[in-house]
Design an enzyme around this catalytic site. Sequence first.
Site, PDB file in Angstrom:
ATOM      1  N   GLU A 133       0.859  -1.196   0.000  1.00  0.00           N
ATOM      2  CA  GLU A 133       0.000   0.000   0.000  1.00  0.00           C
ATOM      3  C   GLU A 133       0.885   1.233   0.000  1.00  0.00           C
ATOM      4  N   TRP A 162       1.428  -0.218  -6.711  1.00  0.00           N
ATOM      5  CA  TRP A 162       2.549  -0.903  -7.381  1.00  0.00           C
ATOM      6  C   TRP A 162       2.249  -2.374  -7.651  1.00  0.00           C
ATOM      7  N   ARG A 268      35.832  -3.718 -30.364  1.00  0.00           N
ATOM      8  CA  ARG A 268      36.026  -2.268 -30.201  1.00  0.00           C
ATOM      9  C   ARG A 268      37.532  -1.985 -30.151  1.00  0.00           C
ATOM     10  N   ASP A 336      28.730   0.957 -18.617  1.00  0.00           N
ATOM     11  CA  ASP A 336      29.865   1.870 -18.638  1.00  0.00           C
ATOM     12  C   ASP A 336      30.886   1.454 -19.698  1.00  0.00           C
ATOM     13  N   GLY A 340      29.476   5.477 -24.843  1.00  0.00           N
ATOM     14  CA  GLY A 340      28.247   6.184 -25.243  1.00  0.00           C
ATOM     15  C   GLY A 340      27.187   5.219 -25.743  1.00  0.00           C
ATOM     16  N   GLU A 363       9.675  -7.066  -3.794  1.00  0.00           N
ATOM     17  CA  GLU A 363       9.891  -8.338  -3.083  1.00  0.00           C
ATOM     18  C   GLU A 363      10.854  -8.172  -1.910  1.00  0.00           C
TER      19      GLU A 363
HETATM   20  P1  TGC Z   1       7.642 -11.519  11.132  1.00  0.00           P
HETATM   21  O1  TGC Z   1       7.493 -11.286  12.587  1.00  0.00           O
HETATM   22  O2  TGC Z   1       8.985 -11.813  10.560  1.00  0.00           O
HETATM   23  O3  TGC Z   1       6.647 -12.666  10.701  1.00  0.00           O
HETATM   24  C1  TGC Z   1       5.259 -12.575  10.865  1.00  0.00           C
HETATM   25  C2  TGC Z   1       4.744 -13.982  10.695  1.00  0.00           C
HETATM   26  O4  TGC Z   1       5.101 -14.461   9.394  1.00  0.00           O
HETATM   27  C3  TGC Z   1       5.965 -15.607   9.521  1.00  0.00           C
HETATM   28  N1  TGC Z   1       6.944 -15.501   8.456  1.00  0.00           N
HETATM   29  C4  TGC Z   1       6.938 -16.305   7.409  1.00  0.00           C
HETATM   30  N2  TGC Z   1       6.167 -17.350   7.123  1.00  0.00           N
HETATM   31  C5  TGC Z   1       6.409 -17.975   5.970  1.00  0.00           C
HETATM   32  N3  TGC Z   1       7.352 -17.591   5.102  1.00  0.00           N
HETATM   33  C6  TGC Z   1       8.124 -16.526   5.369  1.00  0.00           C
HETATM   34  N4  TGC Z   1       9.033 -16.110   4.497  1.00  0.00           N
HETATM   35  C7  TGC Z   1       7.949 -15.831   6.569  1.00  0.00           C
HETATM   36  N5  TGC Z   1       8.526 -14.759   7.147  1.00  0.00           N
HETATM   37  C8  TGC Z   1       7.890 -14.576   8.307  1.00  0.00           C
HETATM   38  C9  TGC Z   1       6.547 -15.528  10.890  1.00  0.00           C
HETATM   39  O5  TGC Z   1       6.939 -16.793  11.352  1.00  0.00           O
HETATM   40  C10 TGC Z   1       5.384 -14.969  11.670  1.00  0.00           C
HETATM   41  O6  TGC Z   1       4.465 -16.006  11.859  1.00  0.00           O
HETATM   42  P2  TGC Z   1       3.541 -16.071  13.201  1.00  0.00           P
HETATM   43  O7  TGC Z   1       2.822 -17.374  13.100  1.00  0.00           O
HETATM   44  O8  TGC Z   1       4.513 -16.014  14.341  1.00  0.00           O
HETATM   45  O9  TGC Z   1       2.638 -14.886  13.167  1.00  0.00           O
HETATM   46  O10 TGC Z   1       7.039 -10.288  10.422  1.00  0.00           O
HETATM   47  P3  TGC Z   1       7.638  -8.942  10.448  1.00  0.00           P
HETATM   48  O11 TGC Z   1       6.529  -7.971  10.585  1.00  0.00           O
HETATM   49  O12 TGC Z   1       8.766  -8.818  11.413  1.00  0.00           O
HETATM   50  O13 TGC Z   1       8.235  -8.881   8.964  1.00  0.00           O
HETATM   51  C11 TGC Z   1       9.120  -7.960   8.752  1.00  0.00           C
HETATM   52  C12 TGC Z   1       9.545  -7.903   7.301  1.00  0.00           C
HETATM   53  C13 TGC Z   1      10.128  -6.535   7.116  1.00  0.00           C
HETATM   54  C14 TGC Z   1      10.619  -8.965   7.055  1.00  0.00           C
HETATM   55  C15 TGC Z   1       8.373  -8.161   6.351  1.00  0.00           C
HETATM   56  O14 TGC Z   1       7.339  -7.301   6.656  1.00  0.00           O
HETATM   57  C16 TGC Z   1       8.806  -8.008   4.904  1.00  0.00           C
HETATM   58  O15 TGC Z   1       9.267  -8.955   4.281  1.00  0.00           O
HETATM   59  N6  TGC Z   1       8.632  -6.783   4.317  1.00  0.00           N
HETATM   60  C17 TGC Z   1       8.880  -6.578   2.890  1.00  0.00           C
HETATM   61  C18 TGC Z   1       7.568  -6.669   2.180  1.00  0.00           C
HETATM   62  C19 TGC Z   1       7.717  -7.114   0.770  1.00  0.00           C
HETATM   63  O16 TGC Z   1       8.666  -7.786   0.377  1.00  0.00           O
HETATM   64  N7  TGC Z   1       6.726  -6.848  -0.045  1.00  0.00           N
HETATM   65  C20 TGC Z   1       6.688  -7.353  -1.382  1.00  0.00           C
HETATM   66  C21 TGC Z   1       5.338  -7.141  -1.986  1.00  0.00           C
HETATM   67  S1  TGC Z   1       4.994  -8.188  -3.356  1.00  0.00           S
HETATM   68  C22 TGC Z   1       6.022  -7.663  -4.557  1.00  0.00           C
HETATM   69  O17 TGC Z   1       6.865  -6.854  -4.421  1.00  0.00           O
HETATM   70  C23 TGC Z   1       5.814  -8.318  -5.848  1.00  0.00           C
HETATM   71  S2  TGC Z   1       6.878  -7.850  -7.113  1.00  0.00           S
HETATM   72  C24 TGC Z   1       6.289  -8.918  -8.253  1.00  0.00           C
HETATM   73  C25 TGC Z   1       7.034  -9.007  -9.500  1.00  0.00           C
HETATM   74  O18 TGC Z   1       6.692  -8.233 -10.409  1.00  0.00           O
HETATM   75  O19 TGC Z   1       7.923  -9.889  -9.601  1.00  0.00           O
HETATM   76  P1  FAD Z   2       9.275   1.925   1.447  1.00  0.00           P
HETATM   77  O1  FAD Z   2       8.838   0.757   2.230  1.00  0.00           O
HETATM   78  O2  FAD Z   2       8.634   3.246   1.737  1.00  0.00           O
HETATM   79  O3  FAD Z   2      10.857   2.075   1.577  1.00  0.00           O
HETATM   80  C1  FAD Z   2      11.543   3.288   1.252  1.00  0.00           C
HETATM   81  C2  FAD Z   2      13.010   3.145   1.632  1.00  0.00           C
HETATM   82  O4  FAD Z   2      13.116   2.977   3.044  1.00  0.00           O
HETATM   83  C3  FAD Z   2      13.709   1.928   1.016  1.00  0.00           C
HETATM   84  O5  FAD Z   2      15.016   2.256   0.652  1.00  0.00           O
HETATM   85  C4  FAD Z   2      13.728   0.930   2.161  1.00  0.00           C
HETATM   86  O6  FAD Z   2      14.797  -0.021   2.053  1.00  0.00           O
HETATM   87  C5  FAD Z   2      13.919   1.857   3.336  1.00  0.00           C
HETATM   88  N1  FAD Z   2      13.481   1.266   4.598  1.00  0.00           N
HETATM   89  C6  FAD Z   2      12.258   0.783   4.892  1.00  0.00           C
HETATM   90  N2  FAD Z   2      12.220   0.334   6.164  1.00  0.00           N
HETATM   91  C7  FAD Z   2      13.443   0.552   6.686  1.00  0.00           C
HETATM   92  C8  FAD Z   2      14.039   0.321   7.962  1.00  0.00           C
HETATM   93  N3  FAD Z   2      13.351  -0.251   8.958  1.00  0.00           N
HETATM   94  N4  FAD Z   2      15.321   0.673   8.134  1.00  0.00           N
HETATM   95  C9  FAD Z   2      16.040   1.250   7.146  1.00  0.00           C
HETATM   96  N5  FAD Z   2      15.524   1.506   5.921  1.00  0.00           N
HETATM   97  C10 FAD Z   2      14.253   1.149   5.696  1.00  0.00           C
HETATM   98  N6  FAD Z   2       3.783  -5.060  -4.398  1.00  0.00           N
HETATM   99  C11 FAD Z   2       2.774  -5.971  -4.374  1.00  0.00           C
HETATM  100  O7  FAD Z   2       2.139  -6.170  -3.348  1.00  0.00           O
HETATM  101  N7  FAD Z   2       2.452  -6.654  -5.518  1.00  0.00           N
HETATM  102  C12 FAD Z   2       3.102  -6.488  -6.675  1.00  0.00           C
HETATM  103  O8  FAD Z   2       2.788  -7.155  -7.680  1.00  0.00           O
HETATM  104  C13 FAD Z   2       4.170  -5.529  -6.724  1.00  0.00           C
HETATM  105  N8  FAD Z   2       4.802  -5.276  -7.912  1.00  0.00           N
HETATM  106  C14 FAD Z   2       5.715  -4.255  -7.969  1.00  0.00           C
HETATM  107  C15 FAD Z   2       6.245  -3.881  -9.207  1.00  0.00           C
HETATM  108  C16 FAD Z   2       7.118  -2.809  -9.306  1.00  0.00           C
HETATM  109  C17 FAD Z   2       7.650  -2.373 -10.623  1.00  0.00           C
HETATM  110  C18 FAD Z   2       7.506  -2.112  -8.115  1.00  0.00           C
HETATM  111  C19 FAD Z   2       8.478  -0.973  -8.175  1.00  0.00           C
HETATM  112  C20 FAD Z   2       6.993  -2.481  -6.903  1.00  0.00           C
HETATM  113  C21 FAD Z   2       6.077  -3.548  -6.806  1.00  0.00           C
HETATM  114  N9  FAD Z   2       5.479  -3.881  -5.593  1.00  0.00           N
HETATM  115  C22 FAD Z   2       4.477  -4.816  -5.543  1.00  0.00           C
HETATM  116  C23 FAD Z   2       5.756  -3.099  -4.404  1.00  0.00           C
HETATM  117  C24 FAD Z   2       7.090  -3.394  -3.740  1.00  0.00           C
HETATM  118  O9  FAD Z   2       7.063  -4.605  -3.060  1.00  0.00           O
HETATM  119  C25 FAD Z   2       7.420  -2.228  -2.805  1.00  0.00           C
HETATM  120  O10 FAD Z   2       7.750  -1.128  -3.627  1.00  0.00           O
HETATM  121  C26 FAD Z   2       8.549  -2.546  -1.861  1.00  0.00           C
HETATM  122  O11 FAD Z   2       8.165  -3.528  -0.927  1.00  0.00           O
HETATM  123  C27 FAD Z   2       9.019  -1.290  -1.092  1.00  0.00           C
HETATM  124  O12 FAD Z   2       7.948  -0.581  -0.552  1.00  0.00           O
HETATM  125  P2  FAD Z   2       7.822   1.000  -0.806  1.00  0.00           P
HETATM  126  O13 FAD Z   2       7.945   1.224  -2.263  1.00  0.00           O
HETATM  127  O14 FAD Z   2       6.609   1.471  -0.150  1.00  0.00           O
HETATM  128  O15 FAD Z   2       9.122   1.607  -0.114  1.00  0.00           O
END
Ligand code: TGC
Ligand code: FAD
Length: 383
Positions: A133, A162, A268, A336, A340, A363
């Site tokens: 969000e 996103w 080159r 790089d 150019g 991710e």
């Molecule tokens: P945390 O306390 O670590 O865990 C909460 C609960 O989740 C469990 N858990 C997992 N379970 C399964 N697989 C995993 N990888 C797991 N990691 C954690 C954990 O055991 C716990 O379970 P329970 O039963 O105790 O409740 O949660 P946290 O709040 O501390 O997490 C922190 C953090 C920063 C690591 C997490 O919020 C995080 O990974 N943030 C990044 C979010 C992110 O990556 N978003 C991606 C959105 S999708 C996307 O970007 C798609 S791009 C698609 C494309 O085009 O390829």
């Molecule tokens: P923010 O969370 O606001 O982070 C901003 C900056 O702060 C980053 O540099 C980060 O590393 C830093 N930061 C954050 N927390 C901390 C901390 N505790 N300490 C120090 N630094 C910190 N999401 C979906 O759900 N589904 C999708 O299909 C999907 N597809 C995507 C496709 C594209 C092209 C892009 C760009 C994004 C997509 N995303 C999707 C979203 C993506 O997962 C988020 O952009 C990503 O998780 C980062 O969140 P944000 O952009 O809000 O950055």
Amino acid sequence: MSIDLFDINSLLSNEEKAVQDSVSRFVKENVNPVIQECFENHEFPSELIKPLAELGLFGTSIDGYGCPGMNSIIYGLICKELEKGDSGMRSFVSVQSSLVMYPIYVFGSEEQKEEWLPKLASAEAIGCFGLTESQGGSDPSNMKTHAKKDGNDWVINGSKMWITNGSIADVAVIWAHTDEGIRGFIVDTKTDGFVANKIENKFSLRASVTSELFFDNVRLPADSVLPGVTGLKGPLSCLTQARYGISWGVIGAAESCLEELLEYTQTRILFDRSLDENQAIQIRLADMQRRIVTSSLLSYRLGQLKDLDQMNPTQVSLAKWNNVRMALDVARDCRDMLGGSGISAEYVPIRHMLNLESVVTYEGTETIHQLAVGRSLTGKSAF
Ligand code: TGC
Ligand code: FAD
């Protein structure tokens, strides 16, 4: 000389090699000829969706429901070959397979699996995954989107930002707060109150659709909730699958850059000798090979652990962080050394480099993965 100095290819089974070869051929014949123009025009090559399905590339790790049940190394190789073409192609498959089909397969009811998995495998339906969000993707527990019970129905309000494939999706897997905790919902995108807008003007992943989603009293039947999971571990476990694939995919992007650069530096001529005769250039080329080989070994080992059901999220964080950083640095350095010409769309590194700026952010950003590894080492959460 092959980039594969440690002969990782020889570790692959005949089935793994056969799938890799067929995806590689597909990318050379169908993706490479169109991708530069798609990137320039900010368009996803949607005519390739059906052929990707015909090759059997959606939900490869799922057994049954129209899916082949292949191992994790094969999923990794598919990601690598697709991302050699463009990160947008790998993104499409990551989302469909790891973020949409996986949660339905693992957390869905039998009816949900039967309804959606065959359609998603054949690309009769395209999926998207809504977790992020606008107030901060790194901290998904702070989501505002919520689903409330109204009689037997669920009513969703909120928005997502996103979202890959959002505005071309037939079905969205949406994560929302409920009175019981975070739950996943299967949302038919034709439902009243669901709106998806394409995000324009991106400088990265231009050959991929990214969207904003809005939910205005979206009313869903009781059976749209994924019954098998409550809490953040639902979406986080999907991310683990997709991040695993990304660790492989980006190796493809790096190899594609290095292969083009090797050809360029051979031909080159500067200061009466080819560019690749210079020590400073050779050191940089060698460093790229070092990074690609070590990243490949990391992903291969991760795949073995995954197939043994021993892979843990910290390993995935380290591999996603290491390999995306590797690919981004390789792409920038290749750009790089092209001088150019490196800023021209005629050469692949700048496109890969720009794409990888998204891959290093989505991710889980690089920092988030570093902090995940730090937490595992110290036992202290510093998020
Ligand atoms: P945390 O306390 O670590 O865990 C909460 C609960 O989740 C469990 N858990 C997992 N379970 C399964 N697989 C995993 N990888 C797991 N990691 C954690 C954990 O055991 C716990 O379970 P329970 O039963 O105790 O409740 O949660 P946290 O709040 O501390 O997490 C922190 C953090 C920063 C690591 C997490 O919020 C995080 O990974 N943030 C990044 C979010 C992110 O990556 N978003 C991606 C959105 S999708 C996307 O970007 C798609 S791009 C698609 C494309 O085009 O390829
Ligand atoms: P923010 O969370 O606001 O982070 C901003 C900056 O702060 C980053 O540099 C980060 O590393 C830093 N930061 C954050 N927390 C901390 C901390 N505790 N300490 C120090 N630094 C910190 N999401 C979906 O759900 N589904 C999708 O299909 C999907 N597809 C995507 C496709 C594209 C092209 C892009 C760009 C994004 C997509 N995303 C999707 C979203 C993506 O997962 C988020 O952009 C990503 O998780 C980062 O969140 P944000 O952009 O809000 O950055």
